[in-house]
Design a protein around this motif. Structure first.
Motif, PDB file in Angstrom:
ATOM      1  N   ASP A   9       0.844  -1.194   0.000  1.00  0.00           N
ATOM      2  CA  ASP A   9       0.000   0.000   0.000  1.00  0.00           C
ATOM      3  C   ASP A   9       0.883   1.249   0.000  1.00  0.00           C
ATOM      4  O   ASP A   9       2.116   1.167   0.061  1.00  0.00           O
ATOM      5  CB  ASP A   9      -0.980   0.002   1.176  1.00  0.00           C
ATOM      6  N   ASP A  10       0.232   2.402  -0.069  1.00  0.00           N
ATOM      7  CA  ASP A  10       0.968   3.667  -0.142  1.00  0.00           C
ATOM      8  C   ASP A  10       1.907   3.844   1.042  1.00  0.00           C
ATOM      9  O   ASP A  10       3.043   4.321   0.894  1.00  0.00           O
ATOM     10  CB  ASP A  10      -0.001   4.846  -0.187  1.00  0.00           C
ATOM     11  N   ARG A  31      -0.640   5.077  -6.051  1.00  0.00           N
ATOM     12  CA  ARG A  31      -0.742   3.803  -6.767  1.00  0.00           C
ATOM     13  C   ARG A  31      -1.210   4.059  -8.198  1.00  0.00           C
ATOM     14  O   ARG A  31      -2.122   4.852  -8.440  1.00  0.00           O
ATOM     15  CB  ARG A  31      -1.731   2.872  -6.055  1.00  0.00           C
TER      16      ARG A  31
END
Length: 294
Positions: A9-10, A31
């Motif tokens: 994830d980020d 993303r």
């Protein structure tokens, strides 16, 4: 899409960047939507992109690109990815990863090309340049071996598609094309350098012209028919003829290329039909294009 996918994830990407490349720690992380199947892509600021394997099977691609992209780039007619930094496992993420320079452009879409004949010429020039590379030590290209090595998996996919009548695949016609490809003579020349994954999602265009080719994780030496994929996964019939003429492809190589492209699509469709719309959509397009060509 696959078993064993690592969650990314980020926040993980921000921590990896901050811990290993603090000069980029203040840049935005976002993303990127992608039809790719083994890597996650994150835009880093305006000029960079982070690429991280999602599965163990993509880890070897990292070293492959780090080794070969700098050597291939000066020999090719369009830009290819440039590795700017080599990331290490950290923050619970188990594999190596890379930071690349951002390459601008859009993915071409079959049926919506603004200059298909010109794009066909551009693609042929790229493939010809790859084939003309003489760097020693090329690894075997993924999918670049004998066509017969794909036979069992291709036949399993055809039988699986027989059980999916909603997909509308003429499985007998697909089997006939595949059998014809298996009967085609193998090339008698040496293996050539290949990108080996010339899918629309690995091409970038601007104004209808090819501006970059990305994702070299399948690169290596093998059957020149492997790099004929765009003829059926992207180009309309007229531009397909332009592509073939520009490369001077003989009948046997063309038949093998068509079979290889069809095989990939037949295998991809039942596997990705519920998990990766972009891959499934392109697989359906390929199957139609090949069977309409006959």
């Amino acid at each position: 899409m696959h078993p064993g996918m690592h969650p990314i994830d980020d926040d993980l990407v921000r921590r990896l960047i901050a811990g290993q490349f603090p000069q980029w720690a203040g840049l935005t992380v976002a993303r990127l939507a992608s039809g790719g199947t083994v890597n996650a892509m994150y835009r880093l600021g305006g000029d960079l992109v982070v690429r991280l394997p999602l599965v163990q099977g993509g880890v070897g691609d990292v070293a492959l690109e780090r080794t070969w992209l700098p050597r291939l780039a000066p020999r090719l007619p369009v830009p290819i990815p440039e590795v700017l930094a080599a990331g290490r496992p950290a923050e619970g993420y188990p594999w190596p990863w890379s930071v690349y320079r951002w390459l601008a452009g859009e993915h071409p879409e079959a049926g919506a090309l603004s200059a298909p004949d010109l794009l066909a010429e551009d693609l042929a020039a790229f493939v010809a340049a790859m084939r003309g590379i003489t760097l020693p030590g090329a690894p075997p290209a993924h999918r670049g071996g004998p066509l017969a090595s794909l036979d069992a998996e291709t036949r399993r996919a055809i039988e699986e598609l027989r059980g999916l009548p909603q997909e509308g695949v003429d499985c007998d016609a697909a089997l006939a094309v595949w059998d014809e490809a298996l009967r085609a003579p193998e090339g008698d020349g040496p293996p050539v350098w290949l990108h080996a994954d010339l899918m629309p999602g690995n091409l970038l265009v601007t104004g209808g012209r090819l501006t970059s080719v990305i994702d070299f994780g399948c690169l290596g030496a093998g059957d020149p028919a492997c790099d004929l994929f765009p003829a059926w996964n992207l180009l309309p019939p007229g531009a397909r003829d332009v592509f073939r003429a520009a490369l001077g492809v003989d009948d046997a190589t063309w038949i093998r290329g068509r079979g290889r492209t069809l095989s990939q699509a037949l295998i991809a469709l039942p596997y990705y039909r519920r998990t990766n719309p972009a891959m499934a959509h392109n697989a359906r397009h390929v199957i139609r294009a090949v069977l309409e060509e006959g």
